[in-house]
Design an enzyme around this catalytic site. Sequence first.
Site, PDB file in Angstrom:
ATOM      1  N   GLU A 239      43.133 130.799 -58.099  1.00 33.15           N
ATOM      2  CA  GLU A 239      44.196 129.809 -57.897  1.00 33.15           C
ATOM      3  C   GLU A 239      44.920 130.049 -56.575  1.00 33.15           C
ATOM      4  O   GLU A 239      45.175 129.111 -55.818  1.00 33.15           O
ATOM      5  CB  GLU A 239      45.167 129.919 -59.086  1.00 33.15           C
ATOM      6  CG  GLU A 239      46.228 128.847 -59.119  1.00 33.15           C
ATOM      7  CD  GLU A 239      47.052 128.906 -60.407  1.00 33.15           C
ATOM      8  OE1 GLU A 239      46.504 129.244 -61.478  1.00 33.15           O
ATOM      9  OE2 GLU A 239      48.253 128.630 -60.331  1.00 33.15           O
ATOM     10  N   ARG A 265      59.217 109.309 -29.164  1.00 30.76           N
ATOM     11  CA  ARG A 265      60.662 109.160 -29.348  1.00 30.76           C
ATOM     12  C   ARG A 265      61.419 109.688 -28.120  1.00 30.76           C
ATOM     13  O   ARG A 265      61.220 110.851 -27.711  1.00 30.76           O
ATOM     14  CB  ARG A 265      61.074 109.951 -30.610  1.00 30.76           C
ATOM     15  CG  ARG A 265      62.553 110.019 -30.867  1.00 30.76           C
ATOM     16  CD  ARG A 265      63.083 108.778 -31.507  1.00 30.76           C
ATOM     17  NE  ARG A 265      64.477 108.924 -31.890  1.00 30.76           N
ATOM     18  CZ  ARG A 265      65.246 107.894 -32.162  1.00 30.76           C
ATOM     19  NH1 ARG A 265      64.779 106.655 -32.106  1.00 30.76           N
ATOM     20  NH2 ARG A 265      66.510 108.076 -32.517  1.00 30.76           N
ATOM     21  N   GLN A 276      62.774 122.328 -25.719  1.00 31.53           N
ATOM     22  CA  GLN A 276      62.062 123.494 -26.244  1.00 31.53           C
ATOM     23  C   GLN A 276      62.317 123.717 -27.745  1.00 31.53           C
ATOM     24  O   GLN A 276      61.425 124.148 -28.477  1.00 31.53           O
ATOM     25  CB  GLN A 276      62.516 124.719 -25.457  1.00 31.53           C
ATOM     26  CG  GLN A 276      61.397 125.702 -25.226  1.00 31.53           C
ATOM     27  CD  GLN A 276      61.819 126.801 -24.295  1.00 31.53           C
ATOM     28  OE1 GLN A 276      62.881 127.411 -24.481  1.00 31.53           O
ATOM     29  NE2 GLN A 276      61.021 127.064 -23.289  1.00 31.53           N
TER      30      GLN A 276
END
Length: 379
Positions: A239, A265, A276
């Site tokens: 798992e 954007r 940065q």
Amino acid sequence: MDFFISKEQMMLKNEIIDFAKNHLNDNKYIETFSMEMWKEISDLGLLGVTVSEQYGGLEESYLTAALMFEGLGYACKNNGFIFVINNHIWVGQNLIYLYGSEELKEKYLEKMVAGQKIGAIAITEAEAGSDAMSMATHAEDKGDHYVLNGTKMFISNGPIADIFIVFAVTSEGAFKRYTAFVIEKEFEGFQVCEDIKKMGLGACPTSEIVLDNCIVPKENVLGRFNMGANIMTAALEWERCYEFAPHVGVMQRIMEKCLEHVNNRKQFNRLIGENQSISHKIADMQMSIELSRLMLYKIAWLKDQGKSAFMESSIFKTYVSENYIKTCRDALQIFGAYGYTKDYEIERELRDALACSIYSGTNEMQKNTIYNMIRSRVV
Ligand SMILES: Cc1cc2nc3c(=O)[nH]c(=O)nc-3n(C[C@H](O)[C@H](O)[C@H](O)COP(=O)(O)OP(=O)(O)OC[C@H]3O[C@@H](n4cnc5c(N)ncnc54)[C@H](O)[C@@H]3O)c2cc1C
């Protein structure tokens, strides 16, 4: 460590990516399990990826499976549906394949590989979470069958599963012993409770299950009687590796979405990616992807050698879940208010991701395991 990724393996990964993009991203199934999608993934053959052809599987290597599940996470945005698939394969069907008698394999495996029966695992109880070995569910030997009593909690796939791998105490005394049982939902005394509402992973239904004098035939013991602890340990190892493989792909998908956004954007007349503090978040994402991927392939390579990856899978589980959550959190910050809306689906990715530091054993418990293992080497 020596692994080479062939053209054929990359083709299989790309096939899964194409398939998932075209068949597994219907938004109406984000909050609810889709039998339609389940049939599609079953027909594709992915459920039996590492199972031998004798039982209808693809008999691929564990490295190929790792690549395919990474591809699945990259292309399928329905994290809950992927969770259903993973619970079915790695801690349901896989345990019958690896530990089941020929009789159990004949009875269940082909149907599970074909997706006609869905699997689940039941370890946790209301009072036994991290301390799973303190479970109260117990089985009594009645000659030709066992009678199980107890209640299991937070069972993924519970409301849709047909076959449950249930762990119960079978020997009290100084050394408590456990046994794993294969239980069909139709067995007398077996009851599935209502769906538990969660903050994420909506397409994967979860429930409590009740064993009230549940009658289990002797032949439905998985592996050897009183040897359930070994199977549980192995189940959790599988798992922690394969349920976290898709998260590597999810991080890649989110990183690419962020990269596109920061290059479009603009604020203060320049791209936000030129700050940065923003670009470093994306660099962090890439570092997480690369390192998680290497660890995943290392574990898959160990599995292909028939070796244990107990500590490695704890490291992988913890590293991936911490960085998967960080990636989602950073993506939300990068998208600003848009990220906080439902439209961009980043808030959902974050809600889905948060569960992974809890399931498969919490990250705190993994760090205990890692520490204890390295300590045992020096003490
Ligand atoms: C989405 C989801 C799906 C799940 N699916 C399944 C399933 O299919 N089958 C199944 O059996 N279970 C399942 N579980 C249950 C899961 O395995 C347990 O939630 C998990 O083991 C933790 O147990 P708990 O929630 O009871 O937390 P607790 O054990 O109560 O822990 C609470 C907190 O205390 C910390 N803690 C406890 N003990 C220690 C310690 N010794 N050292 C340090 N910290 C400690 C934990 O890390 C945690 O932060 C699922 C859980 C989730 C969230």
